[in-house]
Design a protein around this motif. Structure first.
Motif, mmCIF file in Angstrom:
data_model
loop_
_atom_site.group_PDB
_atom_site.id
_atom_site.type_symbol
_atom_site.label_atom_id
_atom_site.label_comp_id
_atom_site.label_asym_id
_atom_site.label_seq_id
_atom_site.Cartn_x
_atom_site.Cartn_y
_atom_site.Cartn_z
ATOM 1 N N LEU B 14 0.840 -1.199 0.000
ATOM 2 C CA LEU B 14 0.000 0.000 0.000
ATOM 3 C C LEU B 14 0.879 1.254 0.000
ATOM 4 O O LEU B 14 0.625 2.214 -0.726
ATOM 5 C CB LEU B 14 -0.894 -0.030 1.242
ATOM 6 N N PHE B 15 1.920 1.209 0.809
ATOM 7 C CA PHE B 15 2.844 2.339 0.937
ATOM 8 C C PHE B 15 3.522 2.644 -0.397
ATOM 9 O O PHE B 15 3.521 3.777 -0.869
ATOM 10 C CB PHE B 15 3.871 1.993 2.021
ATOM 11 N N SER B 18 1.157 3.925 -3.066
ATOM 12 C CA SER B 18 0.786 5.327 -2.849
ATOM 13 C C SER B 18 1.867 6.263 -3.348
ATOM 14 O O SER B 18 1.569 7.321 -3.905
ATOM 15 C CB SER B 18 0.554 5.611 -1.368
ATOM 16 N N ILE B 19 3.117 5.871 -3.130
ATOM 17 C CA ILE B 19 4.207 6.734 -3.593
ATOM 18 C C ILE B 19 4.194 6.813 -5.113
ATOM 19 O O ILE B 19 4.310 7.889 -5.701
ATOM 20 C CB ILE B 19 5.563 6.209 -3.084
ATOM 21 N N VAL B 21 1.705 6.308 -7.092
ATOM 22 C CA VAL B 21 0.511 7.018 -7.557
ATOM 23 C C VAL B 21 0.726 8.524 -7.512
ATOM 24 O O VAL B 21 0.273 9.269 -8.364
ATOM 25 C CB VAL B 21 -0.697 6.628 -6.680
ATOM 26 N N ALA B 97 -3.928 2.981 -6.364
ATOM 27 C CA ALA B 97 -4.005 3.082 -4.906
ATOM 28 C C ALA B 97 -5.342 2.550 -4.410
ATOM 29 O O ALA B 97 -5.416 1.853 -3.403
ATOM 30 C CB ALA B 97 -3.834 4.532 -4.468
#
Lengths: 197, 233
Positions: B14-15, B18-19, B21, B97
């Motif tokens: 997820l981390f 997100s970066i 994205v 994401a």
């Protein structure tokens, strides 16, 4: 309960209200993709939309830290949903300041709560932060990733280093207005029902 | 034996997503990496036998991509085209994401999440609140569905066209039910010893297996290539 420390119950309250609040803001946030001016209009829409759940949340806050934790959660959610980490520290700062203001009124004083919510609302501007700081590359990214030129132009006409001060002020002012409206709604519905004392 | 990914690997995924994205793709190679990253959660969804959702996400992403690159260009103007471009843009931008978050939230059990966070030494305040947030989205959806059904039955869905009233009629009952659910939830949590002074033990034993490390390594590599290509080439 007279303890100053936050208990599991408080954490659960924070979680629930963050979830509700997020759903409400997300529904309104989606409108921004219709037109860039709506992105700028978030400063009006979001404080008003979030006011009712937040005022109910404020009525449940009794200890320092709850609003701060909420702002940390918002920062995490904003990061996960792709808003970036540039704004995150600002969101948390807004949360801490709002928490301190509300504490000055010992979480009961209506005037302090209104001011506190206004300050809390300035987190919205933290999301504009990347647009300002990385204006050039942000614009290029927008175009390259498929947004139309029109959209990009309008977005930057609405949000730039000149208008940001105005946007922050709008956030806070509409936060005040939202807080008044939210408070009256909470009074109308929840105090009568006995959910809020 | 059926084995799921370690929650820590999921959170890491997820981390990283997100970066990625956050940094938008600009060249074909970057688009490739982005698409690849998007396909990972979709494949994982298939592995979890959530075929319908995997298909839905896949079709959504593919459609947005085809529309953006073959039908519309950045020079497109006009109301409907701008509208479509905007929506395809948001899908392409945020769906990686969104899909990952959906996958993680749907497949991670709350106790797994709690013990993973505890192992990573995240303070209780954040862990418990986040767990509640995660658990609460489906509840809100359910409650909202009930409220809508009730409004329909009474014929008050539109509240006479008054926008403020429309919002009030939906939000107030929702808040009412959420508050009472919250009280029940805290009672349930306290009976399970949440918020006690003793360190909690967990029934689930978390263990990082090679597949978790493999996934993390792959994601790190993809992110590194992405950042490198974007800023240094």
């Amino acid at each position: 309960m007279e303890t100053k420390k936050l208990t599991a119950k408080d954490f659960i309250t924070i979680g629930i209200f963050t979830a509700i609040w997020f759903v409400v803001e997300f529904a309104f946030g989606m409108l921004g993709y219709l037109h860039p001016y709506i992105v700028a209009a978030y400063v009006v829409l979001l404080p008003l939309a979030g006011a009712i759940p937040m005022m109910l949340f404020y009525s449940k806050v009794e200890k320092f830290g709850m609003i701060t934790i909420m702002s940390v959660l918002i920062a995490i959610i904003m990061f996960v949903t792709g808003m970036g980490f540039l704004g995150a520290p600002l969101i948390i700062v807004a949360g801490v300041v709002a928490d301190l203001i509300a504490r000055a009124g010992s979480y009961k004083n209506a005037k302090m709560i209104v001011i506190s919510y206004g300050v809390f609302c300035s987190w919205i501007c933290a999301n504009y932060f990347p647009i300002l700081v990385t204006a050039k590359s942000y614009r290029k990214d927008l175009l390259d990733s498929g947004f139309s030129k029109e959209y990009a132009n309008n977005l930057f006409r609405a949000i730039n280093s000149k208008t940001i001060a105005l946007l922050v002020i709008c956030c806070v002012l509409f936060g005040f207005l939202g807080a008044f409206l939210g408070k009256s709604v909470v009074k109308k519905h929840f105090e009568k029902a006995g959910i809020v004392q | 034996m059926k084995r799921n990914l370690d929650p820590r690997a999921k959170l890491y995924m997820l981390f990283v997503v997100s970066i990625i994205v956050m940094l938008s793709a600009t060249t074909p190679l970057l688009w490739c990496i982005r698409t690849m990253i998007t396909m990972i959660p979709i494949m994982l969804l298939i592995k979890e036998k959530r075929y319908a959702w995997a298909l839905r996400f896949f079709v959504l992403y593919a459609l947005a991509m085809i529309l953006t690159f073959f039908v519309l260009g950045s020079g497109s103007t006009g109301m409907w085209k701008a509208f479509l471009t905007g929506y395809c843009g948001i899908i392409l931008q945020f769906s990686p994401a969104f899909i990952t978050a959906w996958y993680v939230i749907r497949t991670m059990k709350v106790d797994e999440f709690m013990s993973a966070m505890q192992k990573m030494h995240v303070p209780d305040s954040i862990t418990i609140s986040l767990a509640v947030v995660m658990r609460f989205f489906p509840t809100i959806k359910e409650e909202y569905g009930c409220i809508r059904a009730a409004m329909k039955m009474r014929g008050s869905s539109l509240a006479g066209g008054n926008v403020w009233k429309m919002m009030e009629y939906r939000l107030i009952p929702l808040l009412f039910s959420c508050v009472s659910i919250g009280d029940e939830l805290s009672a349930a949590a306290i009976t399970r010893g949440l918020g006690g002074k003793v360190k909690r033990t967990s029934v689930v034993v978390l263990e990082m297996k090679s597949i978790d490390y493999l996934l993390m390594l792959f994601l790190t590599g993809a992110a590194a290539v992405f950042v490198f290509v974007k800023y240094w080439v």
